[in-house]
Write a protein that holds these residues in place. Structure first.
Motif, PDB file in Angstrom:
ATOM      1  N   CYS A 255     -12.216  29.163  80.270  1.00  0.00           N
ATOM      2  CA  CYS A 255     -11.347  29.183  81.539  1.00  0.00           C
ATOM      3  C   CYS A 255     -11.967  30.134  82.437  1.00  0.00           C
ATOM      4  O   CYS A 255     -12.525  31.483  82.027  1.00  0.00           O
TER       5      CYS A 255
ATOM      6  N   GLY B 109     -12.285  31.890  86.214  1.00  0.00           N
ATOM      7  CA  GLY B 109     -11.507  32.171  87.254  1.00  0.00           C
ATOM      8  C   GLY B 109     -12.123  32.717  88.310  1.00  0.00           C
ATOM      9  O   GLY B 109     -13.096  33.507  88.493  1.00  0.00           O
TER      10      GLY B 109
ATOM     11  N   CYS C  85      -8.505  34.156  81.645  1.00  0.00           N
ATOM     12  CA  CYS C  85      -9.898  33.781  81.877  1.00  0.00           C
ATOM     13  C   CYS C  85     -10.968  34.426  80.778  1.00  0.00           C
ATOM     14  O   CYS C  85     -10.831  35.798  80.703  1.00  0.00           O
TER      15      CYS C  85
END
Ligand SMILES: Nc1ncnc2c1ncn2[C@@H]1O[C@H](COP(=O)(O)OP(=O)(O)OP(=O)(O)O)[C@@H](O)[C@H]1O
Length: 295
Positions: A32, A34, A194
């Motif tokens: 993830c 960000g 994240c």
């Protein structure tokens, strides 16, 4: 791990406005990533260029090692900030409508269960709460079983409980080894979700790394908090303390908490209401830019 999306020296000008000013990063598959920053930093513009919605002024975006093409469009899922859901139709009909746009789709009953929409299938989309609406928008983004999912400020406006429920959903998607690209104003959200973050300001990336690594790199201190009324003004001049007063509190930055507490005790400062907190991404942003994230 391999890189799924690579952005190289991306630039976007809107007439005289330099929205994105030479941004580069690589996103590893299954992570993830960000993008953080205050209003106007260039996050949405960057993400919209990555999504293929907005042409860039210059720079390159590679998906799986080649310029993004039809494969990317089929394999990407986008949760827009304000997808204009067709009015007067129900949740179930909306999902069916979106699933018709793709040749490969995820079974709708699976998506409905995953996004906890079962109770609302017959509901007019205008009658959904904020959290239900965001879950529907997420289900729409997942309808083509994407490899990479873009979430643009997905929890803005949600109450804390709905936000936490949404994080759980995002964590479930992460478990499926999908790649996520998230923009957010919420530091806690970035910290929770994240693996890597890039902090943007004025169209540039000003810091990048895992949330923990960034905090470790930039801070070797903690914050000691005391009610301002319990700390005499004479202490403001004490050069051994890095302190300032804000919102009725005194914040002391301390590299050695024991030593600072000893000093406060020697000054006979009451410590009953003392709090200690670690430095946060919000502090980091403030330190890097001199501005708060929600300014
Ligand atoms: N279509 C446009 N025409 C002109 N200027 C634009 C356009 N879109 C964005 N901008 C400008 O580009 C800059 C970056 O905007 P962008 O929306 O990417 O920022 P952001 O970081 O996503 O902000 P927010 O958190 O408010 O969504 C801003 O100064 C904005 O006003």
């Amino acid at each position: 791990m391999s890189c799924i999306l690579q952005v190289e020296n991306l630039v976007k000008h809107f007439g005289p406005v330099q929205a994105v000013n030479g941004v580069s990063f690589a996103i590893e598959r299954g992570t993830c990533f960000g993008l953080l920053g205050p209003n106007g930093a260039g996050k949405t513009t960057t993400v919209e260029m990555m999504e293929g919605i907005l042409p860039s002024t210059s720079g390159s975006i590679q998906y799986k090692g080649a310029p993004a093409d039809e494969d990317f469009r089929n394999e990407a899922g986008i949760m827009f900030q304000e997808t204009s859901l067709q009015e007067f139709i129900q949740v179930g009909e909306t999902l069916e409508l979106f699933s018709r746009f793709y040749s490969r789709t995820r079974p709708l009953n699976e998506l409905i269960e995953r996004c906890a929409l079962g109770e609302y299938l017959d509901r007019d989309v205008r009658k959904l709460s904020g959290g239900q609406r965001q879950r529907l928008l997420l289900a729409i983004a997942l309808v083509n079983d994407p490899e990479i999912v873009f979430l643009d400020e997905p929890t803005t406006g949600l109450d804390p409980q709905a936000r936490r429920n949404f994080w759980q959903l995002v964590n479930d998607i992460k478990q499926e080894q999908k790649t996520l690209v998230l923009t957010t104003h919420y530091m806690e959200e970035a910290y929770e979700l994240c693996d890597e973050i890039a902090i943007m300001d004025h169209g540039r990336i000003i810091a990048q790394g895992s949330p923990r690594a960034l905090l470790k790199k930039h801070f070797d201190n903690s914050v000691i908090l005391l009610p301002a009324s319990e700390v005499p003004a004479s202490l403001d001049q004490d050069h051994r303390l890095k302190m300032h007063r804000m919102n009725g509190q005194v914040e002391i930055l301390s590299e050695d908490v024991n030593a600072t507490i000893e000093l406060l005790m020697a000054q006979r400062i009451p410590l009953t209401h003392l709090q200690i907190r670690s430095r946060t991404l919000e502090d980091l942003f403030l330190e890097l830019t001199g501005r708060g994230l929600r300014n």
